[in-house]
Write an enzyme that holds these catalytic residues in place. Structure first.
Site, PDB file in Angstrom:
ATOM      1  N   LYS A  37       0.838  -1.213   0.000  1.00 31.99           N
ATOM      2  CA  LYS A  37       0.000   0.000   0.000  1.00 31.99           C
ATOM      3  C   LYS A  37       0.871   1.261   0.000  1.00 31.99           C
ATOM      4  O   LYS A  37       2.075   1.187   0.325  1.00 31.99           O
ATOM      5  CB  LYS A  37      -0.897  -0.008   1.232  1.00 31.99           C
ATOM      6  CG  LYS A  37      -0.134   0.038   2.547  1.00 31.99           C
ATOM      7  CD  LYS A  37      -1.020  -0.302   3.731  1.00 31.99           C
ATOM      8  CE  LYS A  37      -0.227  -0.279   5.020  1.00 31.99           C
ATOM      9  NZ  LYS A  37      -0.984  -0.801   6.161  1.00 31.99           N
ATOM     10  N   TYR A 259      13.147  31.614   5.960  1.00 30.63           N
ATOM     11  CA  TYR A 259      11.939  32.422   6.223  1.00 30.63           C
ATOM     12  C   TYR A 259      11.802  32.758   7.698  1.00 30.63           C
ATOM     13  O   TYR A 259      12.041  31.912   8.554  1.00 30.63           O
ATOM     14  CB  TYR A 259      10.691  31.655   5.787  1.00 30.63           C
ATOM     15  CG  TYR A 259      10.537  31.527   4.295  1.00 30.63           C
ATOM     16  CD1 TYR A 259      10.502  32.654   3.472  1.00 30.63           C
ATOM     17  CD2 TYR A 259      10.424  30.271   3.706  1.00 30.63           C
ATOM     18  CE1 TYR A 259      10.360  32.528   2.101  1.00 30.63           C
ATOM     19  CE2 TYR A 259      10.273  30.138   2.333  1.00 30.63           C
ATOM     20  CZ  TYR A 259      10.256  31.263   1.529  1.00 30.63           C
ATOM     21  OH  TYR A 259      10.115  31.140   0.180  1.00 30.63           O
TER      22      TYR A 259
HETATM   23  C1  LIG Z   1      -0.258  -1.937   6.723  1.00 27.42           C
HETATM   24  C2  LIG Z   1      -0.861  -3.198   7.157  1.00 27.42           C
HETATM   25  C3  LIG Z   1      -0.082  -4.360   7.319  1.00 27.42           C
HETATM   26  C4  LIG Z   1       1.435  -4.369   7.179  1.00 27.42           C
HETATM   27  O1  LIG Z   1       2.028  -3.911   8.363  1.00 27.42           O
HETATM   28  P1  LIG Z   1       3.630  -3.960   8.580  1.00 27.42           P
HETATM   29  O2  LIG Z   1       3.798  -3.699  10.030  1.00 27.42           O
HETATM   30  O3  LIG Z   1       4.215  -2.892   7.737  1.00 27.42           O
HETATM   31  O4  LIG Z   1       4.080  -5.309   8.177  1.00 27.42           O
HETATM   32  C5  LIG Z   1      -0.720  -5.541   7.618  1.00 27.42           C
HETATM   33  N1  LIG Z   1      -2.064  -5.584   7.784  1.00 27.42           N
HETATM   34  C6  LIG Z   1      -2.851  -4.494   7.670  1.00 27.42           C
HETATM   35  C7  LIG Z   1      -4.317  -4.619   7.872  1.00 27.42           C
HETATM   36  C8  LIG Z   1      -2.274  -3.267   7.364  1.00 27.42           C
HETATM   37  O5  LIG Z   1      -3.048  -2.169   7.275  1.00 27.42           O
END
Ligand SMILES: *Cc1c(COP(=O)(O)O)cnc(C)c1O
Length: 363
Positions: A37, A259
Site C-alpha cells: 500500500k 523564512y
Molecule cells: C499496513 C498493514 C499491514 C502491514 O504492516 P507492517 O507492520 O508494515 O508489516 C498488515 N495488515 C494491515 C491490515 C495493514 O493495514
C-alpha cells in the site's frame, strides 16, 4: 527525462534479503501476503511488487482499489486483497480481479446486491480491538447467516489486525485479540463454513506471535524498519534518501537563515542549502534542529524553518563543498532515527516522500 538530484534509492537485493528472512520465520506451507500500500510505503510499488512476485509471494495487499489498479496495469498477476475498499467500487474491482475486504454491514449489503449479477470473492475482517475496520465478533452470527444465504459470495479469508504487535508491553492485549479471533473462526466452522485462509500478523507479529501465523501472514517486508523504530537487526532497510549540496553560505554572527529568520547565527557559521523541502516530504516538524542529515558521515542539523523546496543545514565543522552527497537516511542512518527527533515515526516520513524525488531502483 530529467532526474532530480534528490533521490530515493530502492535496493531490491535488500528487499529480497528481507523477504528471505521473514519467509524463514514461517512454515513452508504458510502463505505470504506482501503489503504494498501507499506506493509500497513511499518507495515504488511497481518495482517492489514485480520483484516480490518473481520471488514467489502468494498474495498482495493494497489499502485502496486504485492502488491495485496500478499493479494490474503493470502486469502483476497474483491475487490482490484491497484492505479498505470504498463504496461503488465493486464492479471496477471485479474487472481488475481485485478482492475486496468486507468490513461493515453497509459493505456487506452492497456486495450481496452485486453478487446477484456474478459471484464475488470476499474477505471478512473481524475487529478484535483496533476499532478501525471490521465486524465485532458479536456481529458475526448475522454475517455468517448472510454468507450462507448468498452462495455467490465466495469467502476467501477471514482476518484481523493486531493493535501493537511490536510492543512487548502489549503482549497480553494482542493475546486477547488472538483468542477473540479464534473464537470468531469457531463461529464460522460451527455454521459449516470452512475458512480457506486465516491471517492476523503483520511484520512484527510474524516474529512476536508465532502462534498466530495461521494460513497466511501479511507484511510490509520491513521496508524501512518497524513503525516504532525497534528494528529487527536481521532486516535491511531498502531505501536511502539522498541529495547533494546546492550552495554554501558563510554567515556572520547575527545573520538569519531562511523564512522568518527561523535561525540566527550566534557566531560565524557555514550553512549548506539542500534541494529538498516540505514539498518532498520533509515537513515543518523537522525545522529548527529537530532532524539532521549526514555529510561525509558527519551530522549536520537543520537550521531554521523547512522551506517548500529547500532546507538549510549547519556545516560549520564539516569539510564539504557544493555538489557533495548528503544522506537523509540510508542503511547506516535509519529513517526511524531521522523521524524520532521530530516526534514521529519512520512510516510517516517515508510515505510522505513526494513524487518529485526521483526513484532509483537498484536490482
Ligand atoms: C499496513 C498493514 C499491514 C502491514 O504492516 P507492517 O507492520 O508494515 O508489516 C498488515 N495488515 C494491515 C491490515 C495493514 O493495514
Amino acid at each position: 527525462m530529467l532526474k532530480n538530484k534528490t533521490t530515493l534509492e530502492i535496493d531490491l537485493s535488500a528487499l529480497a534479503h528481507n523477504y528471505k528472512i521473514l519467509r524463514a520465520e514461517i512454515s513452508p506451507e504458510t502463505k505470504f501476503m506482501a503489503v504494498v500500500k501507499a506506493n509500497a510505503y513511499g518507495s515504488d510499488s511497481i518495482a517492489v511488487a514485480q520483484k516480490l512476485e518473481a520471488l514467489g509471494v502468494d498474495y498482495f495487499a493494497v489499502a485502496y482499489a486504485m492502488e491495485g489498479e496500478i499493479l494490474r496495469a503493470q502486469g502483476i498477476q497474483k491475487p490482490i486483497l484491497v484492505l479498505h475498499p470504498q463504496t461503488d467500487q465493486l464492479d471496477g474491482m471485479q474487472q481488475l480481479n481485485l478482492e475486496p475486504t468486507i468490513y461493515s454491514s453497509k459493505g456487506l449489503e452492497e456486495v450481496i446486491e452485486y453478487s446477484k449479477i456474478q459471484s464475488v470473492p470476499i474477505h471478512i475482517k473481524v475487529n478484535t480491538g483496533l476499532n478501525r475496520l471490521g465486524f465485532k465478533p458479536s456481529q458475526l452470527d448475522s454475517v455468517i447467516e448472510l454468507l450462507i444465504k448468498h452462495p455467490s459470495l465466495k469467502l476467501k479469508s477471514v482476518y484481523s489486525h493486531l493493535i501493537a504487535s511490536e510492543d512487548p508491553d502489549s503482549k497480553a492485549i494482542c493475546q486477547d485479540q488472538i483468542n477473540a479471533f479464534n473464537q470468531s473462526i469457531k463461529l464460522f466452522n460451527e455454521a459449516g463454513i470452512t475458512v480457506p485462509l486465516r491471517h492476523m500478523t503483520n511484520t512484527s507479529g510474524i516474529i512476536n506471535f508465532k502462534e498466530a501465523h495461521f494460513e497466511m501472514v501479511r507484511s510490509g517486508i520491513g521496508l524501512y524498519g518497524f513503525a516504532n523504530g525497534t528494528y529487527d537487526s536481521k532486516l535491511k532497510p531498502i531505501g536511502s534518501l539522498k541529495t547533494v549540496i546546492s550552495k554554501i553560505n558563510e554567515l556572520s554572527k547575527g545573520e538569519g537563515v531562511g523564512y522568518n529568520s527561523g535561525f540566527v547565527a550566534d557566531k560565524a557559521m557555514r550553512v549548506a542549502t539542500l534541494p529538498i523541502g516540505h514539498a518532498d516530504g520533509i515537513t515543518r516538524i523537522y525545522s529548527k534542529g529537530k532532524a539532521r542529515v549526514w555529510i561525509h558521515n558527519q551530522p549536520a542539523e537543520i537550521l531554521g524553518n523547512v522551506c517548500m523546496d529547500m532546507i538549510m543545514v549547519n556545516v560549520t565543522s564539516i569539510e564539504c563543498e557544493e555538489g557533495d552527497e548528503v544522506v537523509l537516511f540510508d542503511q547506516n542512518h535509519s529513517a526511524s532515527e531521522f523521524a524520532e527527533g521530530a516526534g514521529t515515526i519512520s512510516y510517516e516520513l517515508i510515505t510522505a516522500i513526494g513524487s518529485r524525488v526521483s526513484r532509483l531502483v537498484k536490482q
